[in-house]
Write an enzyme that holds these catalytic residues in place. Sequence first.
Site, mmCIF file in Angstrom:
data_model
loop_
_atom_site.group_PDB
_atom_site.id
_atom_site.type_symbol
_atom_site.label_atom_id
_atom_site.label_comp_id
_atom_site.label_asym_id
_atom_site.label_seq_id
_atom_site.Cartn_x
_atom_site.Cartn_y
_atom_site.Cartn_z
ATOM 1 N N ASP A 10 -42.268 25.544 -4.050
ATOM 2 C CA ASP A 10 -41.329 25.991 -3.011
ATOM 3 C C ASP A 10 -41.556 27.472 -2.713
ATOM 4 O OD1 ASP A 10 -38.589 25.401 -1.548
ATOM 5 O OD2 ASP A 10 -38.393 27.377 -2.491
ATOM 6 N N TYR B 163 -40.333 35.248 1.228
ATOM 7 C CA TYR B 163 -40.657 35.613 -0.158
ATOM 8 C C TYR B 163 -41.894 36.512 -0.241
ATOM 9 C CZ TYR B 163 -37.615 31.604 -1.342
ATOM 10 O OH TYR B 163 -36.570 30.706 -1.432
ATOM 11 N N LYS C 55 -40.496 28.028 4.496
ATOM 12 C CA LYS C 55 -39.268 28.143 5.302
ATOM 13 C C LYS C 55 -39.406 29.265 6.319
ATOM 14 C CE LYS C 55 -36.937 27.394 0.857
ATOM 15 N NZ LYS C 55 -37.676 28.256 -0.074
ATOM 16 N N HIS D 172 -34.557 28.323 6.938
ATOM 17 C CA HIS D 172 -34.158 28.920 5.654
ATOM 18 C C HIS D 172 -32.633 29.137 5.572
ATOM 19 C CE1 HIS D 172 -35.846 31.731 2.317
ATOM 20 N NE2 HIS D 172 -34.703 31.211 1.946
HETATM 21 N N1 LIG Z 1 -33.201 28.186 0.340
HETATM 22 C C1 LIG Z 1 -32.674 29.276 -0.153
HETATM 23 O O1 LIG Z 1 -31.908 29.992 0.523
HETATM 24 C C2 LIG Z 1 -32.967 29.668 -1.566
HETATM 25 C C3 LIG Z 1 -32.169 30.623 -2.212
HETATM 26 C C4 LIG Z 1 -32.468 30.940 -3.547
HETATM 27 C C5 LIG Z 1 -33.525 30.329 -4.171
HETATM 28 N N2 LIG Z 1 -34.321 29.421 -3.518
HETATM 29 C C6 LIG Z 1 -35.487 28.758 -4.160
HETATM 30 O O2 LIG Z 1 -35.046 28.180 -5.390
HETATM 31 C C7 LIG Z 1 -35.824 28.682 -6.469
HETATM 32 C C8 LIG Z 1 -35.020 28.735 -7.750
HETATM 33 O O3 LIG Z 1 -33.840 29.496 -7.602
HETATM 34 P P1 LIG Z 1 -33.647 30.948 -8.230
HETATM 35 O O4 LIG Z 1 -34.966 31.591 -8.382
HETATM 36 O O5 LIG Z 1 -32.619 31.614 -7.387
HETATM 37 O O6 LIG Z 1 -32.922 30.696 -9.623
HETATM 38 P P2 LIG Z 1 -33.139 29.774 -10.925
HETATM 39 O O7 LIG Z 1 -34.392 28.984 -10.831
HETATM 40 O O8 LIG Z 1 -31.853 29.071 -11.156
HETATM 41 O O9 LIG Z 1 -33.226 30.872 -12.057
HETATM 42 C C9 LIG Z 1 -34.336 31.683 -12.234
HETATM 43 C C10 LIG Z 1 -34.038 32.580 -13.423
HETATM 44 O O10 LIG Z 1 -33.851 31.771 -14.593
HETATM 45 C C11 LIG Z 1 -34.742 32.156 -15.625
HETATM 46 N N3 LIG Z 1 -35.235 30.939 -16.263
HETATM 47 C C12 LIG Z 1 -35.985 29.945 -15.728
HETATM 48 N N4 LIG Z 1 -36.258 28.997 -16.621
HETATM 49 C C13 LIG Z 1 -35.656 29.386 -17.774
HETATM 50 C C14 LIG Z 1 -35.582 28.828 -19.079
HETATM 51 N N5 LIG Z 1 -36.186 27.671 -19.374
HETATM 52 N N6 LIG Z 1 -34.880 29.514 -20.033
HETATM 53 C C15 LIG Z 1 -34.267 30.671 -19.739
HETATM 54 N N7 LIG Z 1 -34.316 31.257 -18.528
HETATM 55 C C16 LIG Z 1 -35.007 30.620 -17.558
HETATM 56 C C17 LIG Z 1 -35.849 32.946 -14.936
HETATM 57 O O11 LIG Z 1 -36.262 33.999 -15.766
HETATM 58 P P3 LIG Z 1 -37.807 34.167 -16.255
HETATM 59 O O12 LIG Z 1 -38.630 34.429 -15.021
HETATM 60 O O13 LIG Z 1 -37.709 35.340 -17.163
HETATM 61 O O14 LIG Z 1 -38.155 32.878 -16.941
HETATM 62 C C18 LIG Z 1 -35.152 33.535 -13.717
HETATM 63 O O15 LIG Z 1 -34.556 34.761 -14.032
HETATM 64 C C19 LIG Z 1 -36.258 30.067 -5.941
HETATM 65 O O16 LIG Z 1 -37.286 30.621 -6.705
HETATM 66 C C20 LIG Z 1 -36.610 29.712 -4.532
HETATM 67 O O17 LIG Z 1 -37.889 29.069 -4.475
HETATM 68 C C21 LIG Z 1 -34.032 29.073 -2.215
#
Ligand SMILES: NC(=O)c1ccc[n+]([C@@H]2O[C@H](COP(=O)([O-])OP(=O)(O)OC[C@H]3O[C@@H](n4cnc5c(N)ncnc54)[C@H](OP(=O)(O)O)[C@@H]3O)[C@@H](O)[C@H]2O)c1
Length: 272
Positions: free
Chosen positions: A42, A47, A72, A105
């Site tokens: 994704d 980004y 997106k 997005h």
């Molecule tokens: N459509 C939208 O508007 C939108 C908005 C937000 C996000 N997104 C997409 O969704 C994806 C995921 O969401 P997100 O990045 O906001 O948050 P997330 O995946 O819920 O959380 C990422 C965080 O969690 C940590 N993490 C991941 N796996 C872990 C594990 N096994 N143990 C402990 N910590 C862990 C990571 O740290 P480390 O790197 O230190 O592991 C990072 O700080 C984004 O990267 C993006 O592609 C889309």
Amino acid sequence: MQVVEANGARIPLIGLGTWDLRGRVCARMVEEALRLGYRHIDTAAMYDNEREVGEGLRASGIKRDEVFITTKVWQSDLRARAFEQSTKQSLVNLKLSEVDLLLIHWPNPNIPLAETMGALCKMKREGLARHIGVSNFTVALIEEAVRLATEPLVCNQIECHPFLDQSKVIAATRQHGMAVVAYSPVARGKAPGDRVLARVGKAHDKSAVQVCLRFLVQQDIVVIPRTSKSARLAENFAIFDFALTPAEMKEVGALASRRGRIVEWDGSPQWD
Ligand SMILES: NC(=O)c1ccc[n+]([C@@H]2O[C@H](COP(=O)([O-])OP(=O)(O)OC[C@H]3O[C@@H](n4cnc5c(N)ncnc54)[C@H](OP(=O)(O)O)[C@@H]3O)[C@@H](O)[C@H]2O)c1
């Protein structure tokens, strides 16, 4: 790889989120994820890492048609001409002829949705995107988007994790045969420290994060956790060899609150 089928698309149930992954770390994580078995990545124009996502994809050696790539178009580019330009630039950045899924997005209340939907559907018709969908759409916006679309919409990508009650928007999304794709599925670090998730995990020899992700995929919700660490790529992927009991699903489900959102900013839509 398990998939969710939605209006003609087959979306792998787990993907790698790449928001905030930049440069070599991004390319390396994409490559490693694909080598580990992930088949879904994704990204987004916003980004600023599509080049690195493309590099990681090519370095992995996995065939293009085995990987599901989502990108997106950002909120500022929802006028028809800008939308088309953004999509074409994403393909140049990724070095791909088409993406598997192209999303709006974030909605933009200052640009008529009819114009944006027209542009989105055109990208599918012209073969720049195999499938199209939306992100951050409320119940009302989903209805409007479906009414305006001349091509099937396959998903609504929304913030979704055990701490947030998204039941209404999930029901509206599914009512139209669209898949729910959960962003921030581990609640940006809230899941790892949660005591209920950790306790449930202990019974299965799994971590709190694995229980969190399992809770979602067990409801056919696609998850796209992001990590910058190799070990966590494997941890987040190891969620298909156990199942939560109905009682455990209920217990994790009870963590949800209407105020559990963690991603909020000035441009956020007013949710139902
Ligand atoms: N459509 C939208 O508007 C939108 C908005 C937000 C996000 N997104 C997409 O969704 C994806 C995921 O969401 P997100 O990045 O906001 O948050 P997330 O995946 O819920 O959380 C990422 C965080 O969690 C940590 N993490 C991941 N796996 C872990 C594990 N096994 N143990 C402990 N910590 C862990 C990571 O740290 P480390 O790197 O230190 O592991 C990072 O700080 C984004 O990267 C993006 O592609 C889309």
